[in-house]
Design a protein around this motif. Structure first.
Motif, PDB file in Angstrom:
ATOM      1  N   ILE A 230       0.859  -1.179   0.000  1.00 32.11           N
ATOM      2  CA  ILE A 230       0.000   0.000   0.000  1.00 32.11           C
ATOM      3  C   ILE A 230       0.896   1.230   0.000  1.00 32.11           C
ATOM      4  CG2 ILE A 230      -1.751   1.291   1.281  1.00 32.11           C
ATOM      5  CD1 ILE A 230      -2.574  -1.377   2.567  1.00 32.11           C
ATOM      6  N   ARG A 231       0.551   2.215  -0.826  1.00 31.79           N
ATOM      7  CA  ARG A 231       1.283   3.472  -0.862  1.00 31.79           C
ATOM      8  C   ARG A 231       0.303   4.616  -0.638  1.00 31.79           C
ATOM      9  NH1 ARG A 231       3.771   4.642  -6.455  1.00 31.79           N
ATOM     10  NH2 ARG A 231       1.673   5.418  -6.885  1.00 31.79           N
ATOM     11  N   ALA A 232       0.653   5.530   0.245  1.00 28.26           N
ATOM     12  CA  ALA A 232      -0.138   6.733   0.458  1.00 28.26           C
ATOM     13  C   ALA A 232       0.729   7.927   0.116  1.00 28.26           C
ATOM     14  CB  ALA A 232      -0.613   6.820   1.903  1.00 28.26           C
ATOM     15  N   ILE A 233       0.253   8.771  -0.789  1.00 27.03           N
ATOM     16  CA  ILE A 233       1.021   9.943  -1.199  1.00 27.03           C
ATOM     17  C   ILE A 233       0.110  11.167  -1.148  1.00 27.03           C
ATOM     18  CG2 ILE A 233       2.593   8.639  -2.673  1.00 27.03           C
ATOM     19  CD1 ILE A 233       0.991   9.544  -5.071  1.00 27.03           C
ATOM     20  N   GLY A 234       0.737  12.321  -0.958  1.00 25.16           N
ATOM     21  CA  GLY A 234      -0.038  13.549  -0.960  1.00 25.16           C
ATOM     22  C   GLY A 234       0.557  14.585  -0.055  1.00 25.16           C
ATOM     23  N   GLY A 235      -0.277  15.518   0.395  1.00 25.07           N
ATOM     24  CA  GLY A 235       0.209  16.598   1.235  1.00 25.07           C
ATOM     25  C   GLY A 235       0.683  17.757   0.393  1.00 25.07           C
ATOM     26  N   TYR A 236       1.865  18.269   0.683  1.00 23.22           N
ATOM     27  CA  TYR A 236       2.395  19.416  -0.028  1.00 23.22           C
ATOM     28  C   TYR A 236       3.647  19.047  -0.807  1.00 23.22           C
ATOM     29  CZ  TYR A 236      -0.674  22.994   1.852  1.00 23.22           C
ATOM     30  OH  TYR A 236      -1.766  23.773   2.137  1.00 23.22           O
ATOM     31  N   ALA A 237       3.763  19.619  -1.976  1.00 26.74           N
ATOM     32  CA  ALA A 237       4.962  19.484  -2.797  1.00 26.74           C
ATOM     33  C   ALA A 237       5.318  20.871  -3.319  1.00 26.74           C
ATOM     34  CB  ALA A 237       4.716  18.504  -3.940  1.00 26.74           C
ATOM     35  N   SER A 238       6.338  20.972  -4.145  1.00 28.03           N
ATOM     36  CA  SER A 238       6.762  22.272  -4.654  1.00 28.03           C
ATOM     37  C   SER A 238       5.678  22.941  -5.489  1.00 28.03           C
ATOM     38  CB  SER A 238       8.036  22.114  -5.478  1.00 28.03           C
ATOM     39  OG  SER A 238       7.808  21.249  -6.576  1.00 28.03           O
ATOM     40  N   SER A 239       4.779  22.146  -6.040  1.00 24.66           N
ATOM     41  CA  SER A 239       3.692  22.690  -6.856  1.00 24.66           C
ATOM     42  C   SER A 239       2.493  23.114  -6.031  1.00 24.66           C
ATOM     43  CB  SER A 239       3.258  21.650  -7.890  1.00 24.66           C
ATOM     44  OG  SER A 239       2.817  20.467  -7.244  1.00 24.66           O
ATOM     45  N   GLY A 240       2.543  22.871  -4.713  1.00 18.26           N
ATOM     46  CA  GLY A 240       1.426  23.241  -3.857  1.00 18.26           C
ATOM     47  C   GLY A 240       0.733  22.016  -3.283  1.00 18.26           C
ATOM     48  N   PRO A 241      -0.458  22.204  -2.679  1.00 15.96           N
ATOM     49  CA  PRO A 241      -1.163  21.072  -2.066  1.00 15.96           C
ATOM     50  C   PRO A 241      -1.635  20.073  -3.110  1.00 15.96           C
ATOM     51  CG  PRO A 241      -2.541  23.026  -2.062  1.00 15.96           C
ATOM     52  CD  PRO A 241      -1.180  23.465  -2.505  1.00 15.96           C
TER      53      PRO A 241
ATOM     54  N   PRO B  74      -3.902  16.176  -3.453  1.00 14.45           N
ATOM     55  CA  PRO B  74      -4.804  15.320  -2.672  1.00 14.45           C
ATOM     56  C   PRO B  74      -4.100  14.073  -2.172  1.00 14.45           C
ATOM     57  CG  PRO B  74      -5.249  15.108  -5.010  1.00 14.45           C
ATOM     58  CD  PRO B  74      -4.284  16.234  -4.873  1.00 14.45           C
ATOM     59  N   GLU B  75      -4.470  13.648  -0.984  1.00 13.23           N
ATOM     60  CA  GLU B  75      -3.898  12.438  -0.404  1.00 13.23           C
ATOM     61  C   GLU B  75      -4.633  11.232  -0.980  1.00 13.23           C
ATOM     62  OE1 GLU B  75      -1.058  10.674   1.708  1.00 13.23           O
ATOM     63  OE2 GLU B  75      -1.429  12.778   2.082  1.00 13.23           O
ATOM     64  N   ILE B  76      -3.895  10.296  -1.512  1.00 11.72           N
ATOM     65  CA  ILE B  76      -4.517   9.107  -2.076  1.00 11.72           C
ATOM     66  C   ILE B  76      -3.797   7.857  -1.580  1.00 11.72           C
ATOM     67  CG2 ILE B  76      -5.257  10.311  -4.174  1.00 11.72           C
ATOM     68  CD1 ILE B  76      -3.001   8.822  -5.650  1.00 11.72           C
ATOM     69  N   ALA B  77      -4.526   6.767  -1.578  1.00 14.41           N
ATOM     70  CA  ALA B  77      -3.939   5.463  -1.276  1.00 14.41           C
ATOM     71  C   ALA B  77      -4.034   4.609  -2.528  1.00 14.41           C
ATOM     72  CB  ALA B  77      -4.674   4.797  -0.113  1.00 14.41           C
TER      73      ALA B  77
ATOM     74  N   ALA C 297      -6.541   3.567  -6.922  1.00  8.07           N
ATOM     75  CA  ALA C 297      -6.293   4.771  -6.133  1.00  8.07           C
ATOM     76  C   ALA C 297      -7.579   5.205  -5.439  1.00  8.07           C
ATOM     77  CB  ALA C 297      -5.765   5.881  -7.030  1.00  8.07           C
ATOM     78  N   TYR C 298      -7.447   5.561  -4.168  1.00  9.16           N
ATOM     79  CA  TYR C 298      -8.595   5.939  -3.354  1.00  9.16           C
ATOM     80  C   TYR C 298      -8.248   7.217  -2.598  1.00  9.16           C
ATOM     81  CZ  TYR C 298     -12.730   5.254  -0.424  1.00  9.16           C
ATOM     82  OH  TYR C 298     -13.945   5.393   0.199  1.00  9.16           O
ATOM     83  N   THR C 299      -9.032   8.283  -2.798  1.00  3.37           N
ATOM     84  CA  THR C 299      -8.764   9.541  -2.122  1.00  3.37           C
ATOM     85  C   THR C 299      -9.209   9.452  -0.669  1.00  3.37           C
ATOM     86  OG1 THR C 299      -9.065  10.779  -4.180  1.00  3.37           O
ATOM     87  CG2 THR C 299      -9.194  12.023  -2.124  1.00  3.37           C
ATOM     88  N   LEU C 300      -8.314   9.783   0.228  1.00  5.96           N
ATOM     89  CA  LEU C 300      -8.614   9.761   1.651  1.00  5.96           C
ATOM     90  C   LEU C 300      -9.286  11.082   2.036  1.00  5.96           C
ATOM     91  CD1 LEU C 300      -5.249   8.205   2.830  1.00  5.96           C
ATOM     92  CD2 LEU C 300      -7.441   7.054   2.592  1.00  5.96           C
TER      93      LEU C 300
ATOM     94  N   ALA D 261      -7.752  -4.634   2.755  1.00  2.00           N
ATOM     95  CA  ALA D 261      -6.325  -4.538   2.410  1.00  2.00           C
ATOM     96  C   ALA D 261      -6.006  -3.296   1.597  1.00  2.00           C
ATOM     97  CB  ALA D 261      -5.866  -5.793   1.672  1.00  2.00           C
ATOM     98  N   GLY D 262      -6.709  -2.198   1.883  1.00  2.00           N
ATOM     99  CA  GLY D 262      -6.369  -0.928   1.274  1.00  2.00           C
ATOM    100  C   GLY D 262      -7.128  -0.553   0.027  1.00  2.00           C
ATOM    101  N   THR D 263      -8.068  -1.376  -0.420  1.00  2.82           N
ATOM    102  CA  THR D 263      -8.822  -1.048  -1.629  1.00  2.82           C
ATOM    103  C   THR D 263      -9.725   0.162  -1.404  1.00  2.82           C
ATOM    104  OG1 THR D 263      -8.779  -3.356  -2.338  1.00  2.82           O
ATOM    105  CG2 THR D 263     -10.434  -1.939  -3.347  1.00  2.82           C
ATOM    106  N   SER D 264     -10.360   0.240  -0.249  1.00  3.04           N
ATOM    107  CA  SER D 264     -11.174   1.397   0.107  1.00  3.04           C
ATOM    108  C   SER D 264     -10.944   1.743   1.572  1.00  3.04           C
ATOM    109  CB  SER D 264     -12.664   1.119  -0.151  1.00  3.04           C
ATOM    110  OG  SER D 264     -13.117   0.033   0.648  1.00  3.04           O
ATOM    111  N   TRP D 265     -11.230   3.008   1.919  1.00  2.11           N
ATOM    112  CA  TRP D 265     -10.941   3.509   3.251  1.00  2.11           C
ATOM    113  C   TRP D 265     -12.111   4.332   3.772  1.00  2.11           C
ATOM    114  CZ3 TRP D 265      -6.049   2.626   5.551  1.00  2.11           C
ATOM    115  CH2 TRP D 265      -5.088   2.066   4.692  1.00  2.11           C
ATOM    116  N   ARG D 266     -12.258   4.390   5.077  1.00  2.00           N
ATOM    117  CA  ARG D 266     -13.232   5.301   5.692  1.00  2.00           C
ATOM    118  C   ARG D 266     -12.547   6.037   6.835  1.00  2.00           C
ATOM    119  NH1 ARG D 266     -15.518   3.196  10.484  1.00  2.00           N
ATOM    120  NH2 ARG D 266     -14.966   0.995  10.863  1.00  2.00           N
TER     121      ARG D 266
END
Length: 288
Positions: free
Chosen positions: A140-151, A153-156, A169-172, A214-219
Motif C-alpha cells: 500500500i502506498r499513500a502519497i499527498g500533502g504538499y509538494a513544490s507545486s502546492g497542495p 490530494p492524499e490518495i492510497a 487509487a482511493y482519495t482519503l 487490504a487498502g482497496t477502500s478507506w473510511r
C-alpha cells in the motif's frame, strides 16, 4: 530506534526497549529517514550519508543481512536525490520511496536484501509518501500533502506486483498528510495523519482512516478533538493498536502537548491512553 547519535544513527534494544545500545555502523551517517527489519539481524534503512556541515551528503540504503555482522552502504539507482519510507516484506524483498531532482517519485525494489536496487515504477509529484508491504508482492502506498507545486490530494494506491504498478487509487477524505501506515492483519489496515493545510496544526485536524479490504477502500474514523496530528501507529495484534499524536488545548502554538491514543477494535475507535503537557509526541512501536 533511528535518529542522530554521536556514535551511530541506529540503536538496538534486546529487552523490549528498557535499554539501548548504539550499533557500530562502520560508516558516517548524517540522518536516518526510515528503517525496516524482518528479523532481529536483517534490516534496511534509508539514510543520508556523510557528516554534518560537509558535502556531499548523498542518499544511501544502509543494509544488514542475517548472515553478516557488518552494515553496508548501498547507492540507489542513478538520478535518485532523496529516499524516504521503506518496507521489507521478507529478508530479501523490500520496496522504498525515492525522489528525484525533477520532484518526481520513484518506487525502488530489491530482491536480494538490499544489495542491489532498481527503479520499478514512477509517480507524480510525491509530497509526503508512505509505503507498507503486506507480503512480497502486495503493498500500500499513500502519497499527498504538499509538494513544490502546492497542495495535492492524499490518495492510497495498491500494488500486487511488488511496486511495478499501482492501481485502485482511493482519495482519503480531507487528508493532507499521511504520516504512517499499519496493517494489523492481512485485510485490516490503518492510516494516520492530519487534515491541516498550512501554518500550525490545530485541534480537530488529526485524521485516522481504516480499511477492511487490504487498502482497496478507506473510511475516516473519529479521534479525540484535541488531536492536531497523528504521527505514528502500531498494533500489538489485530485488535489492540496505539498511535502517537500531537494535540493542542487551543489554536496557540504554546498550547501543544503529546498524546498516546489506544484502539481495541483495530483502529475503528480511538481514545486517550496517556498525555502530558510537557511531553512531545514522536512515534510508537509495538511488539506482537
Amino acid at each position: 530506534s533511528v535518529g542522530i547519535d554521536s556514535a551511530a544513527a541506529i540503536d538496538k534494544s534486546t529487552n523490549v526497549g528498557m535499554s539501548w545500545t548504539a550499533l557500530p555502523l562502520g560508516s558516517s551517517i548524517l540522518s536516518v529517514m526510515d528503517i525496516s527489519c524482518r528479523t532481529t539481524s536483517a534490516c534496511v534503512a534509508t539514510v543520508n550519508a556523510g557528516k554534518l556541515g560537509s558535502s556531499p551528503q548523498p542518499p544511501r540504503l544502509l543494509i544488514k543481512r542475517d548472515n553478516s555482522t557488518k552494515w553496508q552502504l548501498v547507492a540507489p539507482p542513478v538520478g535518485v536525490t532523496g529516499l524516504g519510507s521503506i518496507s521489507c516484506a521478507t529478508t530479501a524483498n523490500c520496496v522504498a520511496i525515492a525522489t528525484t531532482s525533477a520532484d518526481t517519485g520513484k518506487m525502488l525494489s530489491t530482491h536480494d536484501g538490499g544489495q542491489s536496487w532498481a527503479v520499478v515504477s514512477s509517480f507524480g509529484t510525491p509530497g509526503s509518501a508512505q509505503v507498507l508491504c503486506l507480503d512480497a508482492t502486495r503493498c500500500i502506498r499513500a502519497i499527498g500533502g504538499y509538494a513544490s507545486s502546492g497542495p495535492i490530494p492524499e490518495i492510497a494506491a495498491l500494488t500486487r506486483n511488488g511496486g511495478a504498478s499501482f492501481s485502485h487509487a482511493y482519495t482519503l477524505q480531507k487528508a493532507e498528510e499521511i504520516a504512517a501506515l499499519a496493517c494489523p492483519s492481512r485485510t485490516d489496515c490503518i492510516a494516520v495523519g492530519s487534515t491541516f493545510t498550512q501554518g500550525m496544526p490545530s485541534p480537530g485536524e488529526g485524521a485516522a482512516y481504516v480499511s477492511t479490504n487490504a487498502g482497496t477502500s478507506w473510511r475516516r474514523v473519529s479521534v479525540p478533538g484535541s488531536v492536531a496530528t497523528m504521527n505514528s501507529v502500531s498494533c500489538v495484534d489485530a485488535h489492540l493498536c496505539y498511535a502517537a499524536a500531537s494535540a493542542f488545548h487551543s489554536n496557540t502554538p504554546n498550547s501543544g502537548f503529546g498524546m498516546l491514543l489506544v484502539s481495541t477494535d483495530g483502529g475503528s475507535h480511538w481514545s486517550i491512553s496517556a498525555q502530558g503537557s510537557n511531553v512531545a509526541s514522536a512515534t510508537v512501536a509495538c511488539i506482537p
